[in-house]
Design an enzyme around this catalytic site. Structure first.
Site, PDB file in Angstrom:
ATOM      1  N   HIS A   1       2.959 -19.384   0.550  1.00  0.00           N
ATOM      2  CA  HIS A   1       3.912 -19.121   1.623  1.00  0.00           C
ATOM      3  C   HIS A   1       3.378 -19.476   3.006  1.00  0.00           C
ATOM      4  O   HIS A   1       4.093 -20.044   3.841  1.00  0.00           O
ATOM      5  CB  HIS A   1       4.322 -17.651   1.574  1.00  0.00           C
ATOM      6  CG  HIS A   1       3.159 -16.691   1.611  1.00  0.00           C
ATOM      7  ND1 HIS A   1       3.162 -15.549   2.335  1.00  0.00           N
ATOM      8  CD2 HIS A   1       1.930 -16.727   1.015  1.00  0.00           C
ATOM      9  CE1 HIS A   1       2.019 -14.916   2.168  1.00  0.00           C
ATOM     10  NE2 HIS A   1       1.253 -15.617   1.377  1.00  0.00           N
ATOM     11  N   ARG A   2       2.108 -19.167   3.249  1.00  0.00           N
ATOM     12  CA  ARG A   2       1.589 -19.382   4.617  1.00  0.00           C
ATOM     13  C   ARG A   2       1.443 -20.870   4.941  1.00  0.00           C
ATOM     14  O   ARG A   2       1.594 -21.283   6.087  1.00  0.00           O
ATOM     15  CB  ARG A   2       0.257 -18.668   4.821  1.00  0.00           C
ATOM     16  CG  ARG A   2       0.378 -17.183   4.623  1.00  0.00           C
ATOM     17  CD  ARG A   2      -0.519 -16.351   5.499  1.00  0.00           C
ATOM     18  NE  ARG A   2      -0.242 -14.961   5.189  1.00  0.00           N
ATOM     19  CZ  ARG A   2       0.804 -14.292   5.627  1.00  0.00           C
ATOM     20  NH1 ARG A   2       1.672 -14.843   6.434  1.00  0.00           N
ATOM     21  NH2 ARG A   2       1.003 -13.041   5.268  1.00  0.00           N
TER      22      ARG A   2
ATOM     23  N   LYS B   1       7.428 -15.214  -0.905  1.00  0.00           N
ATOM     24  CA  LYS B   1       6.363 -14.246  -1.154  1.00  0.00           C
ATOM     25  C   LYS B   1       6.350 -13.154  -0.086  1.00  0.00           C
ATOM     26  O   LYS B   1       6.094 -11.991  -0.372  1.00  0.00           O
ATOM     27  CB  LYS B   1       5.021 -14.978  -1.179  1.00  0.00           C
ATOM     28  CG  LYS B   1       3.872 -14.149  -1.710  1.00  0.00           C
ATOM     29  CD  LYS B   1       2.662 -15.041  -1.915  1.00  0.00           C
ATOM     30  CE  LYS B   1       1.700 -14.470  -2.940  1.00  0.00           C
ATOM     31  NZ  LYS B   1       0.956 -13.323  -2.500  1.00  0.00           N
TER      32      LYS B   1
ATOM     33  N   GLY C   1      -1.886 -10.391  -4.863  1.00  0.00           N
ATOM     34  CA  GLY C   1      -3.197  -9.751  -4.838  1.00  0.00           C
ATOM     35  C   GLY C   1      -3.077  -8.300  -4.405  1.00  0.00           C
ATOM     36  O   GLY C   1      -3.805  -7.428  -4.882  1.00  0.00           O
TER      37      GLY C   1
ATOM     38  N   ASP D   1       6.352 -10.411  -3.516  1.00  0.00           N
ATOM     39  CA  ASP D   1       5.188  -9.547  -3.744  1.00  0.00           C
ATOM     40  C   ASP D   1       5.548  -8.069  -3.817  1.00  0.00           C
ATOM     41  O   ASP D   1       4.918  -7.301  -4.557  1.00  0.00           O
ATOM     42  CB  ASP D   1       4.127  -9.771  -2.653  1.00  0.00           C
ATOM     43  CG  ASP D   1       3.287 -11.008  -2.957  1.00  0.00           C
ATOM     44  OD1 ASP D   1       3.676 -11.779  -3.856  1.00  0.00           O
ATOM     45  OD2 ASP D   1       2.245 -11.198  -2.300  1.00  0.00           O
TER      46      ASP D   1
ATOM     47  N   ARG E   1       0.843  -1.210   0.000  1.00  0.00           N
ATOM     48  CA  ARG E   1       0.000   0.000   0.000  1.00  0.00           C
ATOM     49  C   ARG E   1       0.870   1.249   0.000  1.00  0.00           C
ATOM     50  O   ARG E   1       0.620   2.205  -0.736  1.00  0.00           O
ATOM     51  CB  ARG E   1      -0.906   0.014   1.235  1.00  0.00           C
ATOM     52  CG  ARG E   1      -2.121  -0.907   1.140  1.00  0.00           C
ATOM     53  CD  ARG E   1      -2.787  -0.966   2.502  1.00  0.00           C
ATOM     54  NE  ARG E   1      -4.033  -1.702   2.555  1.00  0.00           N
ATOM     55  CZ  ARG E   1      -4.141  -3.027   2.600  1.00  0.00           C
ATOM     56  NH1 ARG E   1      -3.060  -3.777   2.511  1.00  0.00           N
ATOM     57  NH2 ARG E   1      -5.322  -3.605   2.706  1.00  0.00           N
TER      58      ARG E   1
ATOM     59  N   ASP F   1      -5.632 -14.514   7.690  1.00  0.00           N
ATOM     60  CA  ASP F   1      -4.349 -15.123   7.348  1.00  0.00           C
ATOM     61  C   ASP F   1      -3.723 -15.847   8.533  1.00  0.00           C
ATOM     62  O   ASP F   1      -3.253 -16.977   8.425  1.00  0.00           O
ATOM     63  CB  ASP F   1      -3.366 -14.064   6.830  1.00  0.00           C
ATOM     64  CG  ASP F   1      -3.698 -13.679   5.394  1.00  0.00           C
ATOM     65  OD1 ASP F   1      -4.653 -14.260   4.836  1.00  0.00           O
ATOM     66  OD2 ASP F   1      -3.008 -12.812   4.841  1.00  0.00           O
TER      67      ASP F   1
ATOM     68  N   GLU G   1      -4.053 -17.451  -2.037  1.00  0.00           N
ATOM     69  CA  GLU G   1      -3.001 -17.979  -2.903  1.00  0.00           C
ATOM     70  C   GLU G   1      -3.368 -19.356  -3.462  1.00  0.00           C
ATOM     71  O   GLU G   1      -2.959 -19.745  -4.533  1.00  0.00           O
ATOM     72  CB  GLU G   1      -1.677 -18.051  -2.144  1.00  0.00           C
ATOM     73  CG  GLU G   1      -0.935 -16.723  -2.038  1.00  0.00           C
ATOM     74  CD  GLU G   1      -1.477 -15.775  -0.984  1.00  0.00           C
ATOM     75  OE1 GLU G   1      -2.629 -15.980  -0.521  1.00  0.00           O
ATOM     76  OE2 GLU G   1      -0.757 -14.828  -0.627  1.00  0.00           O
TER      77      GLU G   1
ATOM     78  N   ASN H   1       1.851 -13.432  -8.160  1.00  0.00           N
ATOM     79  CA  ASN H   1       0.646 -13.896  -7.462  1.00  0.00           C
ATOM     80  C   ASN H   1       0.309 -12.914  -6.345  1.00  0.00           C
ATOM     81  O   ASN H   1      -0.150 -13.291  -5.277  1.00  0.00           O
ATOM     82  CB  ASN H   1       0.895 -15.301  -6.892  1.00  0.00           C
ATOM     83  CG  ASN H   1      -0.416 -15.997  -6.505  1.00  0.00           C
ATOM     84  OD1 ASN H   1      -1.497 -15.527  -6.846  1.00  0.00           O
ATOM     85  ND2 ASN H   1      -0.302 -17.097  -5.783  1.00  0.00           N
TER      86      ASN H   1
ATOM     87  N   ARG I   1      -7.935 -16.042  -9.389  1.00  0.00           N
ATOM     88  CA  ARG I   1      -8.382 -15.285  -8.207  1.00  0.00           C
ATOM     89  C   ARG I   1      -9.323 -14.171  -8.676  1.00  0.00           C
ATOM     90  O   ARG I   1      -8.971 -13.355  -9.513  1.00  0.00           O
ATOM     91  CB  ARG I   1      -7.175 -14.740  -7.439  1.00  0.00           C
ATOM     92  CG  ARG I   1      -6.302 -15.870  -6.913  1.00  0.00           C
ATOM     93  CD  ARG I   1      -5.054 -15.362  -6.227  1.00  0.00           C
ATOM     94  NE  ARG I   1      -5.356 -14.622  -4.999  1.00  0.00           N
ATOM     95  CZ  ARG I   1      -4.429 -14.030  -4.257  1.00  0.00           C
ATOM     96  NH1 ARG I   1      -3.158 -14.071  -4.612  1.00  0.00           N
ATOM     97  NH2 ARG I   1      -4.765 -13.390  -3.163  1.00  0.00           N
TER      98      ARG I   1
END
Ligand code: DC
Length: 683
Positions: free
Chosen positions: A405-406, A433, A98, A52, A30, A330, A358, A96, A130
């Protein structure tokens, strides 16, 4: 960072220490966009450096922003476009991410309409699955020309058509809030670019992930735009809004990334010290900080200060919970893995948004938790996890990570299983990521019994290629590398540099032997990736010289020297594993190694390799002489009393005379696989 097919985590037993979090992904992307849209230059401190943010930075550069990375402190300066559009046509690849795709789609659609631009945005295959249709609908309502370049409602998209288009902004815009909060965020970030009048946004459906909207609003305010809102259903961008750079801005540590370390503190026996997580405090602006409440409910003992959290194990086993996770979408995935250590069934509710992240995270968590032996129930918007009933019900699992990644990060916590079985994480580098050094950070904090840390020994005669093979294996397995020959070379070099006599005669006297042994014990060596320091000086090339090799061959025959290097070698057995290259690795240093390989090649092949090596470096050499030297050295090495060159009894012999290095690596990895518990496990 190279990619590796899998990383095996040994069973982990304890954790303590401090982790410094990478910057928040949501804040970083952001802030990057806001800085690019503002007037003035913004110095961004502690920006996340990951896949990202890299795609966002590349996109901004392609749009004409000047981006300067400061050499120190990891800060980045972005010179804003001030509402202008110097580049009117570009094709942007957004991976990837978002957090790049949605806001750029909105901002570029508006800018293209004002200035007559045309932009293509696309990503990897998953990005094209997505949804973005609700955002596109909202932008089209305003009059932005947007073409679907693939399946309608999904990227890739063409934004603008090269002609200015009139924007219709007096009617309130309607945007869905119940699929992804990123649609609203994207509009909020973009609309101040065209706010000649008040612009109203009405949210249709219940707004999910509200904390992310709060981050957006706070950051907008820091860049001079103050949005008005009525509850969570109407937002107004005031007429005359204009982005102005705050000059400098600091990015908080990532609260979602903090969740893995909070969980680590709650799960691992760490004594009084526990885990300190630096980069976020309890008053963080990120919604995922409320993971702290959930972790406390499960039993974690957590306290906080301004910019840090301190976590220790509290209740053990953890307490099963039943929680609405809408506010921590998340971080809630981490709860699903903590549930493996709970005293009953944990249920996570209101998590439908997991399906459009993801990967389909509900499906992914179900499949991977089941592989470990957990009992899982699930539906459109919930997940229930019951741990394996008995220790014997845990299973060694090769866990898919779905380029997410998560998933990779949260499942690393399964390595604390009470069964003491290792956990295989497939495609571990997908953590890039948001947290490229995640596993390094994890291993820096965790500990386990040395016997749990796998060792692969590679031995063999000189010029057999064992150094090259060992380095390739270490890279493929993500393990540390012990080049034991380099240690003896270092002793030889240190002695030479200090003027200590290393002739065979000198070393055969007690004083001479004692002197080099003392040097070996006191030597200050630092191994960095691709670099060796001796007493702080770079000796990477110096240890590779013939004279250091000769000195090594002499000093390595001194018992005191071998003894002095013993501890240093044992200490290199560190998480997650070790490839040990050298003479006595499998026989003396790591006799219980998981796999021992004795690499050979015919003397002729080895002489030829050495010959090519010397000639390529411009050193004169004669093949016949090299062959004679090698044969003599083999004979001497196999006869010597101390650490003779001979295969360990349980070593597997590999003659690589007719093999390429890749073929040798593949053969050893096959043998390795057969020794691992994942053999035959469905992955
Ligand atoms: O593998 P290398 O050429 O870098 O080894 C340098 C010398 O050290 C060589 O003469 C063998 C000796 N050495 C040893 O005695 N024990 C080891 N573990 C490794 C090497």
């Amino acid at each position: 960072m190279f990619s590796i097919p899998y990383l095996d985590l040994p069973p982990l037993q304890a954790a303590a220490g401090t982790v410094v979090l990478p910057g928040s992904k949501s804040i970083s992307n952001r802030v990057l966009l806001l800085a690019a849209l503002s007037s003035g230059t913004t110095h961004i401190h502690d920006l996340l450096d990951s896949d990202d943010t890299r795609v966002m930075l590349d996109a901004l550069k392609a749009l004409g922003c000047e981006v300067v990375r400061q050499p120190e402190g990891g800060s980045v300066s972005v010179s804003g476009l001030g509402g202008a559009l110097p580049v009117r046509q570009a094709k942007l690849f957004l991976g990837n991410a978002g957090t790049a795709m949605r806001p750029l789609t909105a901002a570029l659609s508006l800018l293209a309409s004002v200035w007559g631009g045309e932009f293509e945005v696309r990503g990897i295959a998953r990005m094209h699955e997505r949804p973005i249709g609700d955002l596109v609908d909202a932008l089209r309502q305003m009059g932005c020309p947007i073409a679907d370049l693939g399946q309608p409602g999904y990227p890739p998209l063409r934004l603008g058509n090269g002609q200015p288009a009139a924007l219709l902004l007096h009617e309130p815009l309607r945007v869905r809030g119940d699929v992804s909060s990123q649609f609203l965020t994207a509009l909020l970030l973009a609309l101040p670019l065209v706010a000649e009048q008040d612009i109203h946004i009405d949210v249709v459906g219940e707004l999910i992930s509200k904390p992310y909207i709060e981050i957006t609003l706070r950051l907008l305010a820091q860049f001079g735009v103050h949005i008005r809102r009525d509850g969570w259903s109407r937002f107004t961008v005031p007429a005359g809004s204009r982005y102005q750079s705050p000059g400098s801005i600091h990015v908080e540590g990532d609260a979602s990334s903090a969740s893995y370390f909070i969980a680590l503190g709650a799960i691992a026996a760490g004594g009084a010290e526990g885990i300190t997580v630096q980069g976020v405090g309890l008053d963080s602006i990120q919604g995922d900080i409320r993971f702290v409440e959930a972790a406390r409910a499960m039993g974690a003992d957590i306290s906080g200060s301004a910019n840090a959290l301190h976590v220790r194990r509290g209740s053990w086993p953890l307490k099963a919970i039943d929680l609405d996770c809408n506010h921590i979408p998340d971080a809630a995935m981490t709860l699903a893995v903590m549930a493996l250590y709970a005293n009953g069934t944990t249920t996570l509710r209101n998590i439908a948004s997991w399906r459009v992240k993801e990967t389909d995270r509900i499906a992914a968590m179900v499949a991977e938790l089941q592989k470990l032996g957990a009992t899982v129930q699930w539906g459109e918007d919930f997940l229930s996890v019951t741990p394996p009933a008995n220790v014997a019900d845990w299973r060694p699992a090769a866990l898919h990570t779905y380029d997410d990644h998560r998933i990779a990060m949260c499942f690393s916590l399964a390595a604390f299983n009470p069964a003491g079985i290792p956990v295989r994480i497939l495609d571990p580098r997908c953590v890039g990521k948001t947290f490229p050094d995640y596993f390094e950070a994890l291993f820096a904090l965790t500990a386990t019994a040395s016997a749990y840390i796998p060792v692969l020994c590679v031995d063999g005669p000189t010029a057999s290629g064992k150094g090259t093979l060992s380095a390739a294996l270490a890279e493929r397995l993500g393990y540390h590398l012990l080049d034991s020959g380099a240690l003896y070379r270092l002793v030889g070099l240190a002695a030479e540099r200090a003027g200590v006599d290393t002739s065979v005669e000198a070393l055969s006297t007690p004083e001479g032997a004692q002197r080099v042994s003392a040097m070996a014990a006191a030597m200050n060596v630092t191994f960095l990736p691709g670099q060796i320091l001796l007493e702080g000086t770079d000796v990477t090339d110096a240890v590779r010289t013939e004279s250091a090799g000769m000195a090594a061959s002499r000093v390595s025959a001194v018992p005191g020297v071998r003894q002095a290097l013993l501890e240093l070698q044992h200490r290199s057995r560190r998480l997650p594993g070790l490839v040990a290259d050298g003479r006595d690795m499998g026989t003396v240093i790591f006799p219980a190694a998981t796999l021992k390989v004795f690499l050979t090649a015919s003397a002729e092949t080895r002489a030829e390799r050495r010959y090519k090596q010397l000639i390529s470096k411009g050193n004169p050499a004669k093949l016949e002489n090299l062959l004679l030297d090698l044969k003599a050295r083999d004979e001497r090495d196999s006869q010597r009393a101390l650490a003779p060159l001979k295969p360990a009894e349980d070593a597997l012999l590999l003659d690589n005379s007719a093999q390429t290095i890749e073929e040798s690596v593949a053969q050893v990895l096959d043998w390795w696989e057969a020794k691992r518990p994942f053999h035959g496990v469905v992955s």
